[in-house]
Design a protein around this motif. Sequence first.
Motif, PDB file in Angstrom:
ATOM      1  N   TYR A  93       0.851  -1.183   0.000  1.00 33.37           N
ATOM      2  CA  TYR A  93       0.000   0.000   0.000  1.00 33.37           C
ATOM      3  C   TYR A  93       0.893   1.240   0.000  1.00 33.37           C
ATOM      4  CZ  TYR A  93      -3.448  -3.440   1.497  1.00 33.37           C
ATOM      5  OH  TYR A  93      -4.249  -4.549   1.580  1.00 33.37           O
ATOM      6  N   PRO A  94       0.676   2.186  -0.909  1.00 36.38           N
ATOM      7  CA  PRO A  94       1.583   3.336  -1.032  1.00 36.38           C
ATOM      8  C   PRO A  94       1.760   4.119   0.261  1.00 36.38           C
ATOM      9  CG  PRO A  94       0.121   3.218  -2.937  1.00 36.38           C
ATOM     10  CD  PRO A  94      -0.372   2.197  -1.957  1.00 36.38           C
ATOM     11  N   ALA A  95       0.690   4.246   1.070  1.00 33.27           N
ATOM     12  CA  ALA A  95       0.774   5.061   2.280  1.00 33.27           C
ATOM     13  C   ALA A  95       1.246   4.275   3.499  1.00 33.27           C
ATOM     14  CB  ALA A  95      -0.586   5.694   2.568  1.00 33.27           C
ATOM     15  N   ALA A  96       1.314   2.943   3.394  1.00 32.81           N
ATOM     16  CA  ALA A  96       1.707   2.120   4.542  1.00 32.81           C
ATOM     17  C   ALA A  96       3.190   2.298   4.834  1.00 32.81           C
ATOM     18  CB  ALA A  96       1.401   0.655   4.267  1.00 32.81           C
ATOM     19  N   ARG A  97       3.522   2.328   6.106  1.00 33.84           N
ATOM     20  CA  ARG A  97       4.914   2.372   6.494  1.00 33.84           C
ATOM     21  C   ARG A  97       5.550   0.996   6.300  1.00 33.84           C
ATOM     22  NH1 ARG A  97       4.224   5.780  12.154  1.00 33.84           N
ATOM     23  NH2 ARG A  97       3.658   7.791  11.190  1.00 33.84           N
ATOM     24  N   ALA A  98       6.845   0.990   6.040  1.00 35.55           N
ATOM     25  CA  ALA A  98       7.523  -0.272   5.725  1.00 35.55           C
ATOM     26  C   ALA A  98       7.352  -1.295   6.841  1.00 35.55           C
ATOM     27  CB  ALA A  98       9.009  -0.004   5.474  1.00 35.55           C
ATOM     28  N   GLY A  99       7.563  -0.873   8.082  1.00 34.53           N
ATOM     29  CA  GLY A  99       7.428  -1.805   9.206  1.00 34.53           C
ATOM     30  C   GLY A  99       6.012  -2.298   9.371  1.00 34.53           C
ATOM     31  N   GLU A 100       5.031  -1.403   9.183  1.00 34.70           N
ATOM     32  CA  GLU A 100       3.633  -1.791   9.295  1.00 34.70           C
ATOM     33  C   GLU A 100       3.267  -2.821   8.231  1.00 34.70           C
ATOM     34  OE1 GLU A 100       1.773   2.448  10.968  1.00 34.70           O
ATOM     35  OE2 GLU A 100       1.776   1.991   8.814  1.00 34.70           O
ATOM     36  N   MET A 101       3.762  -2.613   7.019  1.00 37.23           N
ATOM     37  CA  MET A 101       3.444  -3.538   5.933  1.00 37.23           C
ATOM     38  C   MET A 101       3.988  -4.922   6.230  1.00 37.23           C
ATOM     39  SD  MET A 101       1.790  -3.538   3.104  1.00 37.23           S
ATOM     40  CE  MET A 101       1.385  -5.104   2.333  1.00 37.23           C
ATOM     41  N   LEU A 102       5.225  -4.990   6.712  1.00 39.87           N
ATOM     42  CA  LEU A 102       5.812  -6.292   7.020  1.00 39.87           C
ATOM     43  C   LEU A 102       5.093  -6.955   8.190  1.00 39.87           C
ATOM     44  CD1 LEU A 102       7.983  -8.299   6.255  1.00 39.87           C
ATOM     45  CD2 LEU A 102       9.563  -7.102   7.796  1.00 39.87           C
ATOM     46  N   ASP A 103       4.724  -6.171   9.198  1.00 41.90           N
ATOM     47  CA  ASP A 103       3.967  -6.728  10.332  1.00 41.90           C
ATOM     48  C   ASP A 103       2.631  -7.301   9.872  1.00 41.90           C
ATOM     49  OD1 ASP A 103       5.907  -6.112  12.201  1.00 41.90           O
ATOM     50  OD2 ASP A 103       5.004  -4.186  12.759  1.00 41.90           O
ATOM     51  N   LEU A 104       1.973  -6.611   8.938  1.00 45.14           N
ATOM     52  CA  LEU A 104       0.679  -7.079   8.438  1.00 45.14           C
ATOM     53  C   LEU A 104       0.820  -8.414   7.734  1.00 45.14           C
ATOM     54  CD1 LEU A 104      -2.330  -6.568   7.837  1.00 45.14           C
ATOM     55  CD2 LEU A 104      -1.615  -5.350   5.759  1.00 45.14           C
ATOM     56  N   VAL A 105       1.832  -8.537   6.874  1.00 44.28           N
ATOM     57  CA  VAL A 105       2.045  -9.806   6.168  1.00 44.28           C
ATOM     58  C   VAL A 105       2.397 -10.906   7.160  1.00 44.28           C
ATOM     59  CG1 VAL A 105       3.434 -10.988   4.430  1.00 44.28           C
ATOM     60  CG2 VAL A 105       2.744  -8.614   4.060  1.00 44.28           C
ATOM     61  N   ALA A 106       3.227 -10.597   8.144  1.00 39.35           N
ATOM     62  CA  ALA A 106       3.624 -11.598   9.144  1.00 39.35           C
ATOM     63  C   ALA A 106       2.431 -12.086   9.946  1.00 39.35           C
ATOM     64  CB  ALA A 106       4.681 -11.001  10.068  1.00 39.35           C
ATOM     65  N   ALA A 107       1.439 -11.207  10.174  1.00 38.50           N
ATOM     66  CA  ALA A 107       0.276 -11.572  10.982  1.00 38.50           C
ATOM     67  C   ALA A 107      -0.557 -12.672  10.342  1.00 38.50           C
ATOM     68  CB  ALA A 107      -0.588 -10.335  11.221  1.00 38.50           C
ATOM     69  N   TYR A 108      -0.434 -12.853   9.031  1.00 37.57           N
ATOM     70  CA  TYR A 108      -1.195 -13.902   8.347  1.00 37.57           C
ATOM     71  C   TYR A 108      -0.511 -15.262   8.420  1.00 37.57           C
ATOM     72  CZ  TYR A 108      -4.256 -10.358   6.307  1.00 37.57           C
ATOM     73  OH  TYR A 108      -5.181  -9.346   6.130  1.00 37.57           O
ATOM     74  N   ALA A 109       0.721 -15.321   8.907  1.00 40.26           N
ATOM     75  CA  ALA A 109       1.486 -16.575   8.944  1.00 40.26           C
ATOM     76  C   ALA A 109       1.379 -17.221  10.318  1.00 40.26           C
ATOM     77  CB  ALA A 109       2.949 -16.304   8.606  1.00 40.26           C
ATOM     78  N   ALA A 110       1.404 -18.545  10.314  1.00 42.33           N
ATOM     79  CA  ALA A 110       1.297 -19.282  11.577  1.00 42.33           C
ATOM     80  C   ALA A 110       2.566 -19.157  12.406  1.00 42.33           C
ATOM     81  CB  ALA A 110       0.989 -20.757  11.291  1.00 42.33           C
ATOM     82  N   ASN A 111       3.716 -19.149  11.745  1.00 45.67           N
ATOM     83  CA  ASN A 111       4.997 -19.112  12.457  1.00 45.67           C
ATOM     84  C   ASN A 111       5.972 -18.213  11.707  1.00 45.67           C
ATOM     85  OD1 ASN A 111       7.093 -19.753  14.255  1.00 45.67           O
ATOM     86  ND2 ASN A 111       7.728 -21.502  12.994  1.00 45.67           N
ATOM     87  N   PRO A 112       5.711 -16.917  11.719  1.00 49.09           N
ATOM     88  CA  PRO A 112       6.527 -16.027  10.889  1.00 49.09           C
ATOM     89  C   PRO A 112       7.929 -15.819  11.454  1.00 49.09           C
ATOM     90  CG  PRO A 112       5.047 -14.742  12.251  1.00 49.09           C
ATOM     91  CD  PRO A 112       4.676 -16.182  12.473  1.00 49.09           C
ATOM     92  N   LEU A 113       8.818 -15.373  10.571  1.00 47.95           N
ATOM     93  CA  LEU A 113      10.102 -14.866  11.013  1.00 47.95           C
ATOM     94  C   LEU A 113       9.878 -13.565  11.778  1.00 47.95           C
ATOM     95  CD1 LEU A 113      12.133 -15.354   7.699  1.00 47.95           C
ATOM     96  CD2 LEU A 113      12.357 -16.723   9.781  1.00 47.95           C
ATOM     97  N   ASP A 114      10.829 -13.180  12.593  1.00 46.10           N
ATOM     98  CA  ASP A 114      10.735 -11.932  13.341  1.00 46.10           C
ATOM     99  C   ASP A 114      10.862 -10.758  12.361  1.00 46.10           C
ATOM    100  OD1 ASP A 114      10.956  -9.749  14.968  1.00 46.10           O
ATOM    101  OD2 ASP A 114      12.714 -10.443  16.071  1.00 46.10           O
ATOM    102  N   PRO A 115       9.814  -9.955  12.201  1.00 49.61           N
ATOM    103  CA  PRO A 115       9.891  -8.840  11.247  1.00 49.61           C
ATOM    104  C   PRO A 115      11.028  -7.868  11.554  1.00 49.61           C
ATOM    105  CG  PRO A 115       7.614  -9.238  11.877  1.00 49.61           C
ATOM    106  CD  PRO A 115       8.455 -10.076  12.782  1.00 49.61           C
ATOM    107  N   ARG A 116      11.300  -7.648  12.848  1.00 46.31           N
ATOM    108  CA  ARG A 116      12.390  -6.723  13.197  1.00 46.31           C
ATOM    109  C   ARG A 116      13.730  -7.260  12.726  1.00 46.31           C
ATOM    110  NH1 ARG A 116       8.243  -5.000  14.165  1.00 46.31           N
ATOM    111  NH2 ARG A 116       8.749  -3.996  12.208  1.00 46.31           N
TER     112      ARG A 116
END
Length: 310
Positions: A93-116
């Motif tokens: 999303y053009p207005a989304a912050r980079a960290g927010e975008m990665l957190d959003l994608v990670a939230a859909y995964a059962a066992n995501p990598l640490d976004p930080r």
Amino acid sequence: MSSGSTPVVRLRGVSKRYGSTTAVSDLDLDVARAQVFALLGPNGAGKTTTVEMCEGFVSPDTGTIEVLGLNPSTDNAQLRERIGVMLQGGGSYPAARAGEMLDLVAAYAANPLDPRWLLDTLGLTDAARTAYRRLSGGQQQRLALACAIVGRPELVFLDEPTAGMDAHARLVVWELIDALRRDGVTVVLTTHQLNEAEELADQIVIIDRGSPVASGTPAELMRAGAEDQLRFSAPRRLDLALLVAALPEGYRATEPSPGDYLVEGKIDPQVLATVTSWCARLNILATDLRVENRSLEDVFLDLTGKELRS
């Protein structure tokens, strides 16, 4: 790939047309588990269409596709949970912050990598609070890569993963792709940077006009057509008759340009010794003695007659 292994990606007789244009023609492909597979080709060769069919964005007109044992068109929801897709243009999303975008994608995964950790690894920590549209092209690419792998996929599709990146960022991405392979992740890579394919790929398939024109490891492709040539430099206009007589039957020795000599035939240690002995008898020093080795770019140009351009 061993005969007992099941390909992670398998295409059989796959074709796709857009109106009167054939994008992919009767294509067969196998991608083995835990390898980096590079799909190369000039513009319009069918790379993007092939990958989009594997991802389930496009359905083939004919043929069958299996990805992780699933049909990408009919089993897309199940497949999405197990693959990562890096899109050109980022897909954020053009207005989304980079960290927010990665957190959003990670939230859909059962066992995501640490976004930080991913942001830090890819040099994006300082850009975490920056809107996507304000990121540089290289930063957008790195964020797209992070989004593709944060969910720990079994298979990841990377489209031009280092486009727009500087040399340092490119090396970081190469190291991350190599780490994915070591962890058992299968990577399907499309790239316009032939040195990238040469460096990373276990297997390469070059396609043109929707059909394969060559396949193999980078070493196999670069050796093909060059293993029967020995080149060296020496004084001009040497009499090559004695050299030809000393070589096995069927070998040729020529001077393509002044002082540059070419021996053609199967080059083995005995042939190399024959050439150096002939030079010794003439009391000359052969320099730049080498078994010819082509670059991947040489192979690509020979096969397609086109540069690999984005």
